[in-house]
Design a protein around this motif. Structure first.
Motif, PDB file in Angstrom:
ATOM      1  N   THR A 167      -0.675  -3.681 -12.017  1.00  0.00           N
ATOM      2  CA  THR A 167      -0.312  -3.879 -10.617  1.00  0.00           C
ATOM      3  C   THR A 167       1.032  -3.233 -10.305  1.00  0.00           C
ATOM      4  OG1 THR A 167      -1.544  -5.959 -10.541  1.00  0.00           O
ATOM      5  CG2 THR A 167       0.134  -5.636  -8.850  1.00  0.00           C
ATOM      6  N   VAL A 168       1.980  -3.425 -11.228  1.00  0.00           N
ATOM      7  CA  VAL A 168       3.311  -2.829 -11.044  1.00  0.00           C
ATOM      8  C   VAL A 168       3.212  -1.305 -11.016  1.00  0.00           C
ATOM      9  CG1 VAL A 168       5.577  -2.510 -12.119  1.00  0.00           C
ATOM     10  CG2 VAL A 168       4.548  -4.790 -12.002  1.00  0.00           C
ATOM     11  N   LEU A 169       2.439  -0.741 -11.925  1.00  0.00           N
ATOM     12  CA  LEU A 169       2.302   0.717 -11.982  1.00  0.00           C
ATOM     13  C   LEU A 169       1.646   1.267 -10.723  1.00  0.00           C
ATOM     14  CD1 LEU A 169       1.168   1.258 -15.693  1.00  0.00           C
ATOM     15  CD2 LEU A 169       3.470   1.506 -14.742  1.00  0.00           C
ATOM     16  N   GLU A 170       0.707   0.500 -10.144  1.00  0.00           N
ATOM     17  CA  GLU A 170      -0.020   0.971  -8.968  1.00  0.00           C
ATOM     18  C   GLU A 170       0.700   0.664  -7.658  1.00  0.00           C
ATOM     19  OE1 GLU A 170      -3.765  -0.972  -9.236  1.00  0.00           O
ATOM     20  OE2 GLU A 170      -4.460   0.174 -10.988  1.00  0.00           O
ATOM     21  N   HIS A 200      -4.169 -14.455 -10.357  1.00  0.00           N
ATOM     22  CA  HIS A 200      -5.106 -14.293  -9.250  1.00  0.00           C
ATOM     23  C   HIS A 200      -4.531 -13.339  -8.203  1.00  0.00           C
ATOM     24  CE1 HIS A 200      -8.576 -15.468  -6.871  1.00  0.00           C
ATOM     25  NE2 HIS A 200      -7.782 -15.630  -5.814  1.00  0.00           N
ATOM     26  N   GLY A 201      -3.267 -13.543  -7.905  1.00  0.00           N
ATOM     27  CA  GLY A 201      -2.626 -12.658  -6.933  1.00  0.00           C
ATOM     28  C   GLY A 201      -2.576 -11.230  -7.419  1.00  0.00           C
ATOM     29  N   SER A 202      -2.330 -11.054  -8.712  1.00  0.00           N
ATOM     30  CA  SER A 202      -2.289  -9.714  -9.288  1.00  0.00           C
ATOM     31  C   SER A 202      -3.644  -9.030  -9.181  1.00  0.00           C
ATOM     32  CB  SER A 202      -1.843  -9.786 -10.749  1.00  0.00           C
ATOM     33  OG  SER A 202      -1.892  -8.524 -11.365  1.00  0.00           O
ATOM     34  N   LEU A 203      -4.682  -9.772  -9.479  1.00  0.00           N
ATOM     35  CA  LEU A 203      -6.033  -9.204  -9.408  1.00  0.00           C
ATOM     36  C   LEU A 203      -6.402  -8.862  -7.967  1.00  0.00           C
ATOM     37  CD1 LEU A 203      -7.825 -11.587 -11.935  1.00  0.00           C
ATOM     38  CD2 LEU A 203      -7.281  -9.176 -12.287  1.00  0.00           C
ATOM     39  N   LEU A 204      -6.051  -9.748  -7.038  1.00  0.00           N
ATOM     40  CA  LEU A 204      -6.337  -9.469  -5.632  1.00  0.00           C
ATOM     41  C   LEU A 204      -5.621  -8.209  -5.169  1.00  0.00           C
ATOM     42  CD1 LEU A 204      -6.182 -13.033  -4.009  1.00  0.00           C
ATOM     43  CD2 LEU A 204      -8.207 -11.636  -4.391  1.00  0.00           C
ATOM     44  N   ARG A 253      -6.241  -2.481  -3.430  1.00  0.00           N
ATOM     45  CA  ARG A 253      -5.832  -1.078  -3.378  1.00  0.00           C
ATOM     46  C   ARG A 253      -6.964  -0.116  -3.757  1.00  0.00           C
ATOM     47  NH1 ARG A 253      -0.849  -3.246  -5.176  1.00  0.00           N
ATOM     48  NH2 ARG A 253      -1.414  -3.014  -7.359  1.00  0.00           N
ATOM     49  N   LEU A 254      -8.181  -0.672  -3.991  1.00  0.00           N
ATOM     50  CA  LEU A 254      -9.294   0.180  -4.416  1.00  0.00           C
ATOM     51  C   LEU A 254      -9.996   0.867  -3.243  1.00  0.00           C
ATOM     52  CD1 LEU A 254     -10.912  -2.004  -7.212  1.00  0.00           C
ATOM     53  CD2 LEU A 254      -9.684   0.155  -7.506  1.00  0.00           C
ATOM     54  N   LEU A 278     -13.916   2.207  -9.791  1.00  0.00           N
ATOM     55  CA  LEU A 278     -13.846   0.863 -10.394  1.00  0.00           C
ATOM     56  C   LEU A 278     -13.714   0.960 -11.910  1.00  0.00           C
ATOM     57  CD1 LEU A 278     -16.467  -1.417  -8.578  1.00  0.00           C
ATOM     58  CD2 LEU A 278     -14.023  -1.830  -8.818  1.00  0.00           C
ATOM     59  N   VAL A 279     -14.511   1.833 -12.506  1.00  0.00           N
ATOM     60  CA  VAL A 279     -14.462   2.005 -13.961  1.00  0.00           C
ATOM     61  C   VAL A 279     -13.105   2.566 -14.378  1.00  0.00           C
ATOM     62  CG1 VAL A 279     -15.449   3.267 -15.913  1.00  0.00           C
ATOM     63  CG2 VAL A 279     -16.964   2.243 -14.194  1.00  0.00           C
ATOM     64  N   ALA A 280     -12.585   3.520 -13.606  1.00  0.00           N
ATOM     65  CA  ALA A 280     -11.284   4.116 -13.927  1.00  0.00           C
ATOM     66  C   ALA A 280     -10.165   3.090 -13.852  1.00  0.00           C
ATOM     67  CB  ALA A 280     -11.003   5.273 -12.970  1.00  0.00           C
ATOM     68  N   SER A 281     -10.326   2.076 -12.980  1.00  0.00           N
ATOM     69  CA  SER A 281      -9.302   1.034 -12.855  1.00  0.00           C
ATOM     70  C   SER A 281      -9.325   0.060 -14.029  1.00  0.00           C
ATOM     71  CB  SER A 281      -9.514   0.253 -11.557  1.00  0.00           C
ATOM     72  OG  SER A 281     -10.655  -0.602 -11.671  1.00  0.00           O
TER      73      SER A 281
END
Length: 735
Positions: free
Chosen positions: A145-148, A174-178, A183-184, A224-227
């Protein structure tokens, strides 16, 4: 294995038909044998993940595997959350390794792996490690998340702050995943649809549900796979996608509004119904899940009913009970009409059958389930289900040793079958009445009812090969011909017709030969014919049937039939002069019998044990056991063998007690046998009494009382009892 995987196979590889329980046991054994075969060829590393979500049958297999692998070259790794409670004991070959949260050093190493070896600013690293609290998944996701998020600028060897404030970093997993999902772009919607499908979803199903053009769909999936939030698994026949973790899937699904989620579940259920017949066949509970989430309760209950029936057919009894119980809860919410009542009745019958397979006829819950099914089928007006539930309730009381209740259900069954004027159930009804009367000791009435069953029984119409016969067997437990001739053999012997009794026992065994795929009917024939041979005192036939029954029951792990086989063998071994072996067999049989909750036949089998104690010179144990047998007769009303129990008790007293006490027992046996119409037991008890009287010098009296009963028999049939009586008559007539 083909049956497990729902694969077609030719008759060349078809196994003999097995009960669902036997098929499941053999399937689990085959899987263990496969594992053993692999381990012989080379060491095996086996991983079972997330068993806190495991289904009951898979857990049963895993439990068996835990025991099995200690002898094999297998390393078995199992992962689970703390809330899972193992069903296996603590084995010496098993090691439990609690996984603690990772420390700072390992957490930093995990961060560096995500960054590709580049270092982060110290304050960013500190913030990530502080917020993630040593949870590996959170460390990975928060680092990504930080990198993105654009708060860092990437250099050749490290990242540097880009002037952004660190408060932009999410504080929870949860917040990190959201944040990452958000951003996708267009891929987010695809992730959401996949999440509604499940932790794992196929490209074909996703394509059937989404309106996204195929090129855009593939591009979204690639992103999605790349993420690394989703992994791709591809085979030539199928491409599937799996969320990295259940929490990722939950986060994606939680982003949807309830109405949108409901619409997606409905679309998924319809797509599965229309395009994926193999899933409908193999996983009806999955369609039920989607319809339930779509608030289509009627459809969900329907598919859960199918899932319950499928689980029951595979002897996955816990799953069957869960599916059927949930379906009953759902269906109760629907408006009451004829359709709902019919569906509910089907479910109640299925629940009773499931409990029966799970717990056996003797269990109280089984009886209650059949009472509910009977009452409900009567309300609905379903004649077939009403008779099936009545039979189930009759069988429950039969096994529980409740002959009065048995007779009530048998009379009700026959009266209803007569009103329906359907010959198959009428035959069954007469058989139930005859069996119930016999167990109570009403021998003449039993003989009449069983004769009515025989004259109405048509082997061509009701036999094993006919469709009607197979339907009757499915609804009422065993082959009709086997059950009728089995109890008719007992009734004929008891009423003083030993030659005809032997023919009826042979008829039951002959019908068994045509039922090589129906184990319940085969076992039934062996036990009842074996007991007929006990009554006939044909020791060789008892040995043959008892050994065969025990062998078949042991191979299939069926304690009910193992116990009955032990009773036959125990009786035979006592007559062979090996009382200690007989005692061991009979005690084990009674232990197994108690294990099943069964009480029927307990008095006569206790009498067998008491007789073995007497033969083994253990008079006190014999005396106590005879008294226990008679106490159970009094408590339950199972009186058919009561004369024989008194007679054998008299034999014990004749050997170890005062002759007057033995005479009193014999006279009691004669009175009861005469009252019941049990002429063969009356002859046997009179012969024993005459022997004691003769031994005391009262030969004329002994001769007269024995002659009175002896002359009522066909003395030409040559049975052991008639032979003993004839020998004694000749001795007493020629002092």
């Amino acid at each position: 294995m083909a049956n497990l995987l729902a694969l077609p196979f030719s008759d060349l590889y078809r196994l003999q038909e097995l009960s669902p329980k036997e098929r499941k046991e053999k399937t689990l054994a085959a899987l263990l044998a496969l594992l053993e075969g692999f381990a012989v060829q080379q060491p095996v590393y086996m991983i079972v993940e997330d068993i806190h979500w495991i289904d009951p049958t898979s857990l049963e297999l895993l439990t068996a595997t835990m025991e099995h692998v200690r002898q094999l070259r297998v390393l078995l790794l199992i992962t689970t959350r703390l809330e899972f409670t193992p069903t296996w004991p603590s084995y010496p070959h098993m090691t439990t390794i609690p996984l603690a949260r990772v420390g700072r050093r390992h957490g930093a190493a995990l961060v560096k792996r995500v960054t590709g070896g580049k270092t982060l600013p110290g304050e960013v690293m500190d913030e990530i490690l502080a917020r993630t609290d040593g949870v590996p998944l959170f460390i990975e996701e928060l680092t990504k998340t930080v990198l993105e998020a654009g708060v860092l600028r990437e250099g050749e060897e490290c990242y540097e702050l880009n002037g952004e404030h660190l408060h932009a970093i999410p504080k929870t997993l949860h917040g990190s995943l959201l944040a990452r999902l958000d951003r996708l772009g267009p891929s987010r919607e695809i992730a959401q649809i996949g999440a509604v499908i499940g932790r794992e979803f196929s490209y074909e199903l996703l394509r059937a549900v989404t309106a996204t053009p195929e090129s855009e769909l593939r591009a979204a999936l690639d992103r999605l796979v790349a993420s690394e939030l989703v992994y791709r698994r591809s085979t030539p026949a199928l491409t599937t996608y799996v969320f990295k973790h259940a929490l990722v899937r939950d986060a994606a699904e939680d982003m949807l509004l309830r109405a949108r989620r409901k619409d997606l579940h409905d679309a998924i259920a319809h797509a599965l119904e229309e395009r994926f017949a193999e899933i409908v066949e193999a996983q009806p509970e999955l369609i039920a899940h989607h319809y339930l989430k779509a608030d289509n309760v009627a459809k969900a209950a329907s598919y859960l009913s199918i899932a319950g029936a499928r689980a029951l057919s595979h002897s996955a009894l816990k799953e069957a009970r869960e599916h059927i119980t949930q379906a009953l809860q759902m269906i109760s919410e629907l408006p009451e009409d004829d359709g709902r009542r019919r569906d509910e009745l089907q479910l109640r019958i299925a629940l009773a059958r499931t409990l029966l397979e799970q717990k056996g006829y003797a269990d109280q819950q089984v009886g209650e389930a059949y009472i509910q099914a009977r009452d409900f089928s009567k309300r609905v007006g379903d004649a077939g289900m009403y008779l099936a539930s009545l039979y189930g309730l009759w069988a429950h009381n039969y096994i529980r040793g409740k002959p009065i209740a048995m007779l009530e259900q048998a009379d009700e069954f026959l009266a209803f079958a007569d009103r329906q004027n359907e010959m198959g159930p009428i035959v069954v009804g007469h058989r139930l009445v005859g069996t119930s009367r016999l167990i109570q000791g009403h021998i003449a009435d039993a003989g009449y009812a069983l004769h009515q069953a025989v004259v109405r029984y048509d082997p061509d119409e009701h036999g094993a090969a006919s469709a009607v016969g197979q339907s009757l067997r499915a609804r009422f437990g065993q082959d009709v011909g086997v059950t009728v001739y089995s109890y008719r053999s007992w009734a004929l012997w008891l009423s003083g017709q030993p030659a005809d009794a032997e023919k009826a026992a042979q008829a039951a065994l002959q019908r068994r030969q045509a039922l090589k795929y129906d184990n319940q009917s085969r076992f039934y024939a062996l036990w009842h014919a074996g007991m007929a041979y006990v009554l006939l005192r044909n020791a060789d036939k008892v040995a043959e049937t008892g050994s065969r029954l025990t062998e078949l029951a042991h191979d299939r792990g069926l304690p009910y039939w193992q116990a009955l086989g032990n009773f036959l063998r125990g009786w035979r071994v006592t007559r062979a002069g090996r009382p200690e072996d007989a005692i061991e067999l009979l005690q084990e049989g009674l232990r197994l019998w108690a294990q099943t909750g069964s009480r029927i036949f307990r008095p006569i089998c206790l009498a067998f044990l008491a007789d073995a104690y007497a033969a083994g010179d253990k008079p006190d144990l014999a005396h106590q056991t005879f008294e226990e047998a008679l106490r159970i007769v009094s408590e339950t009303g199972e009186r058919w063998a009561e004369p024989e129990i008194h007679r054998l008790f008299g034999d014990l007293l004749a050997r170890y007690g005062p002759p007057a006490a033995a005479i009193a027992r014999y006279e009691r046996a004669i009175d009861i046998a005469h009252e019941q119409g049990s002429r063969s037991f009356e002859l046997r008890a009179t012969t024993s009494l005459a022997q004691v009287l003769s031994d005391r010098g009262r030969r004329s009296e002994a001769h007269d009382i024995l002659l009175d009963i002896y002359r009522t028999f066909d003395v030409g049939c040559g049975t052991a009892d008639l032979g003993d009586a004839k020998t004694l008559l000749e001795a007493s007539a020629n002092p």
